[in-house]
Write an enzyme that holds these catalytic residues in place. Structure first.
Site, PDB file in Angstrom:
ATOM      1  N   THR A 193       0.829  -1.217   0.000  1.00 58.07           N
ATOM      2  CA  THR A 193       0.000   0.000   0.000  1.00 58.07           C
ATOM      3  C   THR A 193       0.862   1.265   0.000  1.00 58.07           C
ATOM      4  O   THR A 193       0.510   2.261  -0.648  1.00 58.07           O
ATOM      5  CB  THR A 193      -0.973   0.028   1.199  1.00 58.07           C
ATOM      6  N   LEU A 239      -4.954   4.449   0.141  1.00 59.19           N
ATOM      7  CA  LEU A 239      -6.212   3.948   0.736  1.00 59.19           C
ATOM      8  C   LEU A 239      -6.045   2.451   0.941  1.00 59.19           C
ATOM      9  O   LEU A 239      -6.475   1.620   0.129  1.00 59.19           O
ATOM     10  CB  LEU A 239      -7.381   4.265  -0.198  1.00 59.19           C
ATOM     11  N   HIS A 240      -5.417   2.102   2.071  1.00 62.14           N
ATOM     12  CA  HIS A 240      -4.974   0.732   2.303  1.00 62.14           C
ATOM     13  C   HIS A 240      -6.019  -0.321   1.942  1.00 62.14           C
ATOM     14  O   HIS A 240      -5.754  -1.231   1.154  1.00 62.14           O
ATOM     15  CB  HIS A 240      -4.607   0.564   3.788  1.00 62.14           C
ATOM     16  N   ASP A 241      -7.211  -0.205   2.513  1.00 67.28           N
ATOM     17  CA  ASP A 241      -8.216  -1.265   2.329  1.00 67.28           C
ATOM     18  C   ASP A 241      -8.744  -1.316   0.901  1.00 67.28           C
ATOM     19  O   ASP A 241      -8.996  -2.402   0.358  1.00 67.28           O
ATOM     20  CB  ASP A 241      -9.381  -1.072   3.299  1.00 67.28           C
ATOM     21  N   ILE A 243      -7.057  -0.719  -1.672  1.00 68.31           N
ATOM     22  CA  ILE A 243      -6.001  -1.370  -2.472  1.00 68.31           C
ATOM     23  C   ILE A 243      -6.134  -2.890  -2.387  1.00 68.31           C
ATOM     24  O   ILE A 243      -5.886  -3.599  -3.369  1.00 68.31           O
ATOM     25  CB  ILE A 243      -4.606  -0.877  -2.022  1.00 68.31           C
TER      26      ILE A 243
END
Ligand code: RIB
Ligand code: CA
Length: 314
Positions: A193, A239-241, A243
């Site tokens: 990420t 946007l970690h989640d 991704i």
């Protein structure tokens, strides 16, 4: 077609992940389970309802799950996500609440009912619900098609301690149960990420979608990146989640390697660390595809915005 259960703790980046999954014609969201994470489990369930209704998918059911990690206390992070967990937009109250059934019970029932190998789990939070479901009904391990999770970090270290990323640190025992379950696992860690920050000023491009979804996403993005930009001295944040959902939809944009991965649950300095045997020195089984980086972040966010544009203009 990906038939999925999404386990989540909204969280602005979780919200983007949910909206992306709901928008994509390649994903069927069977239901959303929430857990104590960024904010309390009652708040994450209410947040999930608000996000689903904004996206015009109020028909998708939300099930609230674990109120705390297996062995450790809950660890909300309002300093990152705000008091509501999805600060940055003036959310309409949810018209409908979460279902009465517990998330773990619903997850088990669904996995035992649906054809074996048909349903994938997208895990975007501390993995308490998944671990409890695997302990409650070990037979589901052989029926889950794949687990795609956001969590961990090895080459990038952690974002809560030098060694640990938030989702794993909050419930390391749960992550260890999941990683040693024998299920096919794809990890989207900070290594991946952090290689895919959003375009600078992406909020304006989201707001230009001209929909409430676009305006909500723009506002959430502005709020979400404040904390990280200050901490890392960067102009924008990943946007970690979202991704992780991108990794499910567009594997062509990611590179990684299958290798043994396990969790440190007892180190004074390293509890919550995802120990990645990248060079396979332990001789352990390759239990995880560890995504190390995104090869084209510009294309990733272009595709994300294109999907978000499909959602209703209300
Ligand atoms: O470390 C990032 C993860 O922690 C994301 O899932 C974010 O929503 C927070 O839960
Ligand atoms: Ca999350």
């Amino acid at each position: 077609m990906h038939r999925v259960i999404i386990d989540t703790d909204p969280g602005q980046d979780d919200a983007f992940a949910l909206l992306l999954a709901l928008a994509s014609p390649e994903i069927e969201v069977l239901g959303v389970t929430t857990v104590a994470g960024n904010v309390s489990v009652t708040q994450t369930a209410d947040n999930a309802r608000r996000i689903l209704e904004l996206a015009g998918h109020g028909d998708v059911k939300v099930f609230a799950g674990a109120e705390r990690p297996i062995l450790r206390p809950a660890r909300p992070v309002p300093e990152i996500h705000g008091a509501t967990g999805i600060d940055g937009w003036d959310w309409a109250p949810a018209k409908k609440g979460a279902e009465a059934k517990h998330a773990v019970d619903w997850m088990v029932e669904t996995l035992l009912r649906e054809p074996s190998g048909d349903v994938s789990l997208i895990a975007l939070a501390p993995q308490t619900n998944l671990a409890l479901a695997l302990c409650r009904a070990p037979a589901i391990a052989g029926r889950i098609k794949r687990i795609v999770f956001m969590g961990g970090g090895y080459f990038e270290g952690g974002n809560m301690t030098p060694a640990a990323e938030y989702n794993i640190l909050v419930d390391p025992e749960a992550a260890a149960i999941v990683l040693n379950s024998g299920v096919d696992i794809v990890a989207t860690p900070l290594d991946c990420t952090h290689s895919a920050p959003a375009p600078v000023g992406w909020s304006a491009e989201l707001e230009a979608l001209g929909s409430d979804v676009g305006r909500a996403c723009g506002g959430m993005m502005r709020f979400f990146e404040q904390y990280g930009n200050r901490k890392y001295g960067t102009p924008s944040r990943p946007l970690h989640d979202a991704i992780a959902v991108g990794a499910l939809l567009w594997p062509d944009l990611f590179e990684g390697k299958r290798c043994p991965v396990d969790i440190e649950c007892a180190g004074r300095l390293t509890t919550g660390m995802t120990v990645v045997d990248w060079l396979r020195q332990t001789g352990q089984k390759d239990n995880c595809l560890w995504l190390r980086h995104c090869t084209d972040p510009v294309e990733l966010y272009r595709r994300m915005r294109e999907e978000l544009a499909r959602l209703p203009k209300t």
